[in-house]
Scaffold this motif. Structure first.
Motif, PDB file in Angstrom:
ATOM      1  N   TYR A  23      45.629 -20.719 -21.749  1.00 18.97           N
ATOM      2  CA  TYR A  23      45.391 -19.942 -20.518  1.00 18.97           C
ATOM      3  C   TYR A  23      46.253 -18.669 -20.449  1.00 18.97           C
ATOM      4  CZ  TYR A  23      44.625 -18.886 -15.616  1.00 18.97           C
ATOM      5  OH  TYR A  23      44.296 -18.243 -14.433  1.00 18.97           O
ATOM      6  N   ALA A  67      47.632 -23.543  -6.189  1.00 17.56           N
ATOM      7  CA  ALA A  67      46.854 -23.504  -7.435  1.00 17.56           C
ATOM      8  C   ALA A  67      47.608 -22.639  -8.454  1.00 17.56           C
ATOM      9  CB  ALA A  67      45.433 -22.995  -7.192  1.00 17.56           C
ATOM     10  N   ASP A  69      49.571 -27.608  -8.096  1.00 16.74           N
ATOM     11  CA  ASP A  69      48.307 -27.585  -8.837  1.00 16.74           C
ATOM     12  C   ASP A  69      47.832 -29.025  -9.055  1.00 16.74           C
ATOM     13  OD1 ASP A  69      46.924 -25.116 -10.570  1.00 16.74           O
ATOM     14  OD2 ASP A  69      46.363 -27.112 -11.272  1.00 16.74           O
ATOM     15  N   VAL A  70      46.519 -29.183  -9.236  1.00 18.04           N
ATOM     16  CA  VAL A  70      45.971 -30.525  -9.526  1.00 18.04           C
ATOM     17  C   VAL A  70      45.975 -30.848 -11.012  1.00 18.04           C
ATOM     18  CG1 VAL A  70      44.464 -30.926  -7.535  1.00 18.04           C
ATOM     19  CG2 VAL A  70      43.610 -29.591  -9.483  1.00 18.04           C
ATOM     20  N   ASP A 118      46.830 -31.698  -4.419  1.00 19.54           N
ATOM     21  CA  ASP A 118      45.700 -30.894  -3.951  1.00 19.54           C
ATOM     22  C   ASP A 118      46.261 -29.850  -2.986  1.00 19.54           C
ATOM     23  OD1 ASP A 118      43.524 -29.836  -2.609  1.00 19.54           O
ATOM     24  OD2 ASP A 118      42.546 -31.772  -2.290  1.00 19.54           O
ATOM     25  N   ALA A 119      46.071 -28.585  -3.315  1.00 14.69           N
ATOM     26  CA  ALA A 119      46.680 -27.511  -2.519  1.00 14.69           C
ATOM     27  C   ALA A 119      46.063 -27.376  -1.130  1.00 14.69           C
ATOM     28  CB  ALA A 119      46.566 -26.181  -3.271  1.00 14.69           C
ATOM     29  N   SER A 148      46.588 -17.021  -6.414  1.00 12.04           N
ATOM     30  CA  SER A 148      46.017 -16.079  -7.383  1.00 12.04           C
ATOM     31  C   SER A 148      44.841 -16.739  -8.096  1.00 12.04           C
ATOM     32  CB  SER A 148      47.109 -15.688  -8.392  1.00 12.04           C
ATOM     33  OG  SER A 148      46.534 -15.017  -9.486  1.00 12.04           O
ATOM     34  N   LEU A 177      38.328 -23.921  -4.452  1.00 10.13           N
ATOM     35  CA  LEU A 177      38.781 -24.668  -3.275  1.00 10.13           C
ATOM     36  C   LEU A 177      37.831 -24.464  -2.105  1.00 10.13           C
ATOM     37  CD1 LEU A 177      42.554 -23.592  -3.289  1.00 10.13           C
ATOM     38  CD2 LEU A 177      41.559 -25.605  -4.320  1.00 10.13           C
TER      39      LEU A 177
HETATM   40  C1  LIG Z   1      41.931 -19.792 -12.466  1.00  5.17           C
HETATM   41  S1  LIG Z   1      43.306 -20.859 -12.354  1.00  5.17           S
HETATM   42  C2  LIG Z   1      44.508 -19.822 -11.547  1.00  5.17           C
HETATM   43  C3  LIG Z   1      45.906 -20.220 -11.898  1.00  5.17           C
HETATM   44  C4  LIG Z   1      47.013 -19.290 -11.421  1.00  5.17           C
HETATM   45  N1  LIG Z   1      47.072 -19.198  -9.984  1.00  5.17           N
HETATM   46  C5  LIG Z   1      46.848 -17.916 -12.046  1.00  5.17           C
HETATM   47  O1  LIG Z   1      46.712 -16.918 -11.326  1.00  5.17           O
HETATM   48  O2  LIG Z   1      46.899 -17.815 -13.278  1.00  5.17           O
HETATM   49  C6  LIG Z   1      42.820 -21.947 -11.046  1.00  5.17           C
HETATM   50  C7  LIG Z   1      43.801 -23.104 -10.848  1.00  5.17           C
HETATM   51  O3  LIG Z   1      43.410 -23.805  -9.655  1.00  5.17           O
HETATM   52  C8  LIG Z   1      43.762 -25.160  -9.834  1.00  5.17           C
HETATM   53  N2  LIG Z   1      43.094 -25.948  -8.804  1.00  5.17           N
HETATM   54  C9  LIG Z   1      41.778 -26.123  -8.627  1.00  5.17           C
HETATM   55  N3  LIG Z   1      41.547 -26.895  -7.545  1.00  5.17           N
HETATM   56  C10 LIG Z   1      42.764 -27.193  -7.017  1.00  5.17           C
HETATM   57  C11 LIG Z   1      43.200 -27.924  -5.884  1.00  5.17           C
HETATM   58  N4  LIG Z   1      42.340 -28.528  -5.053  1.00  5.17           N
HETATM   59  N5  LIG Z   1      44.523 -27.995  -5.636  1.00  5.17           N
HETATM   60  C12 LIG Z   1      45.415 -27.413  -6.472  1.00  5.17           C
HETATM   61  N6  LIG Z   1      45.064 -26.711  -7.553  1.00  5.17           N
HETATM   62  C13 LIG Z   1      43.764 -26.593  -7.823  1.00  5.17           C
HETATM   63  C14 LIG Z   1      43.317 -25.431 -11.262  1.00  5.17           C
HETATM   64  O4  LIG Z   1      43.862 -26.610 -11.785  1.00  5.17           O
HETATM   65  C15 LIG Z   1      43.806 -24.147 -11.952  1.00  5.17           C
HETATM   66  O5  LIG Z   1      45.107 -24.308 -12.465  1.00  5.17           O
END
Ligand SMILES: C[S@@+](CC[C@H](N)C(=O)[O-])C[C@H]1O[C@@H](n2cnc3c(N)ncnc32)[C@H](O)[C@@H]1O
Length: 268
Positions: free
Chosen positions: A21, A50, A74-75, A101-102, A119, A125
């Motif tokens: 990533y 997240a 993060d999940v 879960d955020a 971000s 979500l």
């Molecule tokens: C596109 S990535 C963005 C990561 C980081 N914020 C960045 O800017 O690089 C989306 C992230 O959202 C997390 N995610 C998705 N649903 C979530 C939830 N309900 N609670 C927490 N994290 C979540 C995923 O695991 C993933 O790491």
């Protein structure tokens, strides 16, 4: 033959993407730009919702210094493992990483944070549930900042949906819900925030970012309808799409690799 598997959970999708990533430099630039625009001050308490591999959390911790405190939630255990490695490598002691879960964070009291950042996360979500929970977690006067793609971007995803239509699938644009500055403003207001600044910019991908475009579109959480295709139909679709993408890269790389993005901010 690559049969799509749309039943993967968001955790599985990101566990799989975790190792590579942060190699995609646009992810880094996108997250760091949100933090720069939020301009956190020394000593602030920040929630990075997240957080993924911790890109925004790390930038925020650098800005808030030794008296600040940053919580990254993060999940995906895989993404958090990478975040932990990056935080340790950076020697930052003020970042706490939490697997949760955020959108539901009862372990944090009302008003626990000065700033909430998200971000590139709201795409995954339920927007109002997330924004309302983050508003609860902010002190009065606290700020929220999130980033999102403008509707229709990235172009490679638009091309994917256009090809899907030719194969009988009507897929909606996951970026459309927050895909304009007016929609971001409205979402913030609906959740009880005063909308502050909205910044529209472009971000640039590299051609390497498109290498896994098919997998990203078919295995992500947004396009369940792919499951209705037989393996043969999916394979034909995959070939059409990857050929079209390669063709577009040759003929119109500039447009293909540029995305409009929105950074939206609100105040509690
Ligand atoms: C596109 S990535 C963005 C990561 C980081 N914020 C960045 O800017 O690089 C989306 C992230 O959202 C997390 N995610 C998705 N649903 C979530 C939830 N309900 N609670 C927490 N994290 C979540 C995923 O695991 C993933 O790491």
């Amino acid at each position: 033959m690559t049969a799509p598997n749309p039943r993967d959970s968001v955790e599985t999708v990101f566990d799989r993407r975790a190792a590579t990533y942060s190699n995609h430099t646009w992810h880094v630039r996108y997250a760091e730009r949100l933090v720069a625009l939020a301009a956190p001050m020394a000593g602030m308490r920040i929630l990075d919702a997240a957080t993924g591999t911790g890109l925004a959390a790390i930038a925020a911790a650098r800005a808030t210094g030794p008296t600040g405190h940053v919580v990254g939630v993060d999940v995906s255990a895989g993404m958090l493992t990478r975040a932990r490695q990056a935080v340790d490598a950076a020697g930052l002691l003020t970042i706490e990483l939490v697997r949760a879960d955020a959108t539901t964070l009862p372990q944090f009291a009302d008003g626990s944070f000065d700033l909430v950042l998200c971000s590139a996360g709201l795409l995954y979500l339920p927007v109002q549930a997330a924004l309302r929970e983050w508003r609860r977690l902010l002190r009065p006067g606290g700020q929220i900042g999130f980033s999102t793609m403008a509707a229709g971007f990235p172009v490679a995803a638009r091309l994917f949906r256009n090809h899907a239509r030719r194969h009988g699938l009507a897929l909606t644009d996951p970026a459309s819900a927050l895909g304009t500055q007016a929609r971001c403003r409205q979402a913030l207001r609906d959740a009880g925030f005063t909308s502050a600044k909205q910044v529209g910019e472009t971000i640039r991908f590299s051609s390497r970012d498109l290498e896994h475009a098919w997998e990203a579109h078919t295995r992500g959480p947004h396009h369940d309808a792919i499951a209705t295709l037989s393996a043969e139909q999916a394979e034909t679709f995959r070939r059409d799409y990857t050929d079209a993408l390669a063709d577009r890269l040759r003929t119109d790389a500039d447009r293909l690799l540029t995305a409009e993005v929105i950074y939206a901010f609100g105040e509690r």
